[in-house]
Design a protein around this motif. Sequence first.
Motif, PDB file in Angstrom:
ATOM      1  N   UNK A 193       5.588  11.869   5.184  1.00 23.22           N
ATOM      2  CA  UNK A 193       5.771  13.301   5.343  1.00 23.22           C
ATOM      3  C   UNK A 193       7.313  13.293   4.702  1.00 23.22           C
ATOM      4  N   UNK A 194       8.089  11.675   3.970  1.00 27.86           N
ATOM      5  CA  UNK A 194       9.209  12.342   2.988  1.00 27.86           C
ATOM      6  C   UNK A 194       8.216  11.964   1.246  1.00 27.86           C
ATOM      7  N   UNK A 195       9.351  12.411   1.281  1.00 26.51           N
ATOM      8  CA  UNK A 195       9.290  12.145  -0.219  1.00 26.51           C
ATOM      9  C   UNK A 195       9.553  10.728  -0.823  1.00 26.51           C
ATOM     10  N   UNK A 196       9.062   9.604  -1.085  1.00 25.19           N
ATOM     11  CA  UNK A 196       9.709   8.381  -1.616  1.00 25.19           C
ATOM     12  C   UNK A 196      10.108   7.879  -3.011  1.00 25.19           C
ATOM     13  N   UNK A 197      10.789   6.895  -3.133  1.00 23.49           N
ATOM     14  CA  UNK A 197      11.531   6.973  -4.699  1.00 23.49           C
ATOM     15  C   UNK A 197      10.602   5.486  -4.660  1.00 23.49           C
ATOM     16  N   UNK A 198      10.136   4.919  -5.896  1.00 25.16           N
ATOM     17  CA  UNK A 198       9.553   3.598  -6.701  1.00 25.16           C
ATOM     18  C   UNK A 198      10.702   3.612  -7.636  1.00 25.16           C
ATOM     19  N   UNK A 199      11.643   2.665  -7.798  1.00 30.06           N
ATOM     20  CA  UNK A 199      12.693   1.830  -8.425  1.00 30.06           C
ATOM     21  C   UNK A 199      11.454  -0.043  -9.069  1.00 30.06           C
ATOM     22  N   UNK A 200      11.567  -0.126 -10.210  1.00 29.41           N
ATOM     23  CA  UNK A 200      11.738  -1.720 -10.812  1.00 29.41           C
ATOM     24  C   UNK A 200      12.990  -2.012 -11.367  1.00 29.41           C
ATOM     25  N   UNK A 201      13.111  -3.834 -11.277  1.00 28.91           N
ATOM     26  CA  UNK A 201      14.052  -3.890 -11.925  1.00 28.91           C
ATOM     27  C   UNK A 201      13.766  -5.651 -12.444  1.00 28.91           C
ATOM     28  N   UNK A 202      14.034  -6.747 -13.268  1.00 30.93           N
ATOM     29  CA  UNK A 202      13.965  -7.718 -12.829  1.00 30.93           C
ATOM     30  C   UNK A 202      14.822  -8.973 -12.569  1.00 30.93           C
ATOM     31  N   UNK A 203      13.989  -9.338 -12.085  1.00 31.80           N
ATOM     32  CA  UNK A 203      15.020 -10.567 -11.230  1.00 31.80           C
ATOM     33  C   UNK A 203      15.528 -12.233 -11.843  1.00 31.80           C
ATOM     34  N   UNK A 204      16.368 -12.365 -12.649  1.00 32.28           N
ATOM     35  CA  UNK A 204      16.422 -13.859 -13.077  1.00 32.28           C
ATOM     36  C   UNK A 204      16.262 -12.875 -15.048  1.00 32.28           C
ATOM     37  N   UNK A 205      16.229 -13.427 -16.307  1.00 31.05           N
ATOM     38  CA  UNK A 205      16.702 -13.288 -17.239  1.00 31.05           C
ATOM     39  C   UNK A 205      16.579 -14.805 -18.199  1.00 31.05           C
ATOM     40  N   UNK A 206      15.523 -14.964 -17.849  1.00 32.41           N
ATOM     41  CA  UNK A 206      15.118 -16.515 -18.844  1.00 32.41           C
ATOM     42  C   UNK A 206      13.698 -16.369 -18.740  1.00 32.41           C
ATOM     43  N   UNK A 207      13.334 -17.068 -20.323  1.00 32.55           N
ATOM     44  CA  UNK A 207      11.975 -16.616 -20.712  1.00 32.55           C
ATOM     45  C   UNK A 207      10.807 -17.564 -19.611  1.00 32.55           C
TER      46      UNK A 207
ATOM     47  N   UNK B 163       0.551  -1.384  -0.025  1.00 28.25           N
ATOM     48  CA  UNK B 163      -0.025  -0.123   0.371  1.00 28.25           C
ATOM     49  C   UNK B 163       0.984   1.590   0.133  1.00 28.25           C
ATOM     50  N   UNK B 164       1.812   1.084   0.856  1.00 29.40           N
ATOM     51  CA  UNK B 164       3.201   2.417   0.462  1.00 29.40           C
ATOM     52  C   UNK B 164       3.321   2.703  -0.686  1.00 29.40           C
ATOM     53  N   UNK B 165       2.886   2.033  -1.368  1.00 27.44           N
ATOM     54  CA  UNK B 165       4.208   1.968  -2.685  1.00 27.44           C
ATOM     55  C   UNK B 165       3.280   3.635  -3.956  1.00 27.44           C
ATOM     56  N   UNK B 166       1.433   2.944  -2.945  1.00 25.99           N
ATOM     57  CA  UNK B 166       0.609   4.070  -4.123  1.00 25.99           C
ATOM     58  C   UNK B 166       0.289   5.126  -2.982  1.00 25.99           C
ATOM     59  N   UNK B 167       1.494   5.744  -2.252  1.00 24.80           N
ATOM     60  CA  UNK B 167       1.016   7.069  -1.914  1.00 24.80           C
ATOM     61  C   UNK B 167       1.062   7.900  -2.921  1.00 24.80           C
ATOM     62  N   UNK B 168       0.838   9.416  -2.654  1.00 33.62           N
ATOM     63  CA  UNK B 168       0.700  10.365  -3.403  1.00 33.62           C
ATOM     64  C   UNK B 168       1.981  11.438  -2.932  1.00 33.62           C
ATOM     65  N   UNK B 169       2.674  11.099  -2.073  1.00 26.83           N
ATOM     66  CA  UNK B 169       4.479  11.603  -1.362  1.00 26.83           C
ATOM     67  C   UNK B 169       5.623  10.418  -2.742  1.00 26.83           C
ATOM     68  N   UNK B 170       4.814   9.625  -4.006  1.00 27.03           N
ATOM     69  CA  UNK B 170       5.776   8.067  -4.182  1.00 27.03           C
ATOM     70  C   UNK B 170       6.265   9.420  -5.409  1.00 27.03           C
ATOM     71  N   UNK B 171       7.479   8.659  -5.752  1.00 22.58           N
ATOM     72  CA  UNK B 171       7.956   9.154  -6.968  1.00 22.58           C
ATOM     73  C   UNK B 171       8.581   8.637  -7.997  1.00 22.58           C
ATOM     74  N   UNK B 172       8.033   7.715  -9.066  1.00 21.53           N
ATOM     75  CA  UNK B 172       8.468   6.858  -9.653  1.00 21.53           C
ATOM     76  C   UNK B 172       9.679   7.529 -10.417  1.00 21.53           C
ATOM     77  N   UNK B 173      10.666   6.689 -10.430  1.00 20.49           N
ATOM     78  CA  UNK B 173      12.350   6.564 -10.675  1.00 20.49           C
ATOM     79  C   UNK B 173      12.427   5.465 -12.243  1.00 20.49           C
TER      80      UNK B 173
END
Length: 322
Positions: free
Chosen positions: A159-173, A70-80
């Motif tokens: 009350x903090x600006x939060x950064x949200x980043x994504x990545x992939x783990x595992x590189x196989x079909x 739920x924390x990832x959807x706050x209006x204090x979250x900035x997507x990187x």
Amino acid sequence: MAKCDICGKGAHFGNNVSHSHRRSNRIWHSNVKSVKCKVNGAAKKLHVCTLDEIGKGKVGFSKTRSIIEAAFYGNNVVKVNTLKEAYNLAKNSPGTIVTDMPIKDGETFGLDADAKVLLFNDGAVTGRYAAARRIKGEPGVDEAKLDKVVMDAIYETRWKTMYHAECFVGLDPEFMAKAHLLIPEGEENLLYNWMINFQYMSDEYVKMYKKSQPIGNGNEPDIYIFSDPQWAPHEAPDVDYSCLSDPLTLCYFDTNENCAAILGMKYFGEHKKGTLTMAWALANRNGYASCHGGQKEYLLADGSKFVASVYGLSGSGKSPHG
């Protein structure tokens, strides 16, 4: 009032209850949409629900995961969105040392040609810190108390600006998982290092992910990790810190639902290992063995060279076999 033509879900009826216990009728409308689709080859208009409600039966549903995700959807979250964005944030973060060492082949990562290696001090902990780890479901782990510790920690970040980043783990079909990290402003170097240690988002790998086989036939949710290195225990109503194995930090994992909270931990390695802990559990649960390896070139005194390859089971205490 429309009902879902597939599952029958429609409006729910109940009561609003005021502080004085007065009841008034209330209707909860389900999220039902009108769509056009083909049924037995013929075009037909149907009412269908979006199935976006959080609840039992939904992939990845658990109390711990609901608190963390739920924390990832706050209006204090900035997507990187890119590694370049993360690099620039880290480069300008207070205390960062911008060396004169160029990043080899940085342009292939989406970085500028003049990008340099960045260094930073991440505190006294410089190795695996097992003392802080609590894994949900293991003997002696009080998940009810730990959930409240995490809930209060997430509340404090509003009350903090939060950064949200994504990545992939595992590189196989056959095995490719998406991982998410949420971390506060001021910890940009941890964010950047996390993205560069795993597979950051790029057009090539996004396409590869979309074509990959869903893990567990689509029954495995993404990995979500909430981190606040600035966290410290403080007195709060109904929060009991006796559940911590270390009085100042917490690395709490729900490996069954692919989520974790890392609190008070500045060490980057724990963010990397925490992500791998989730990925290893995910792999093992779906019939895979997690391994890692590497190669090193050796230059001998006579000028000759050879390359040694080493591999081993991940999480086995670094007991590799050559």
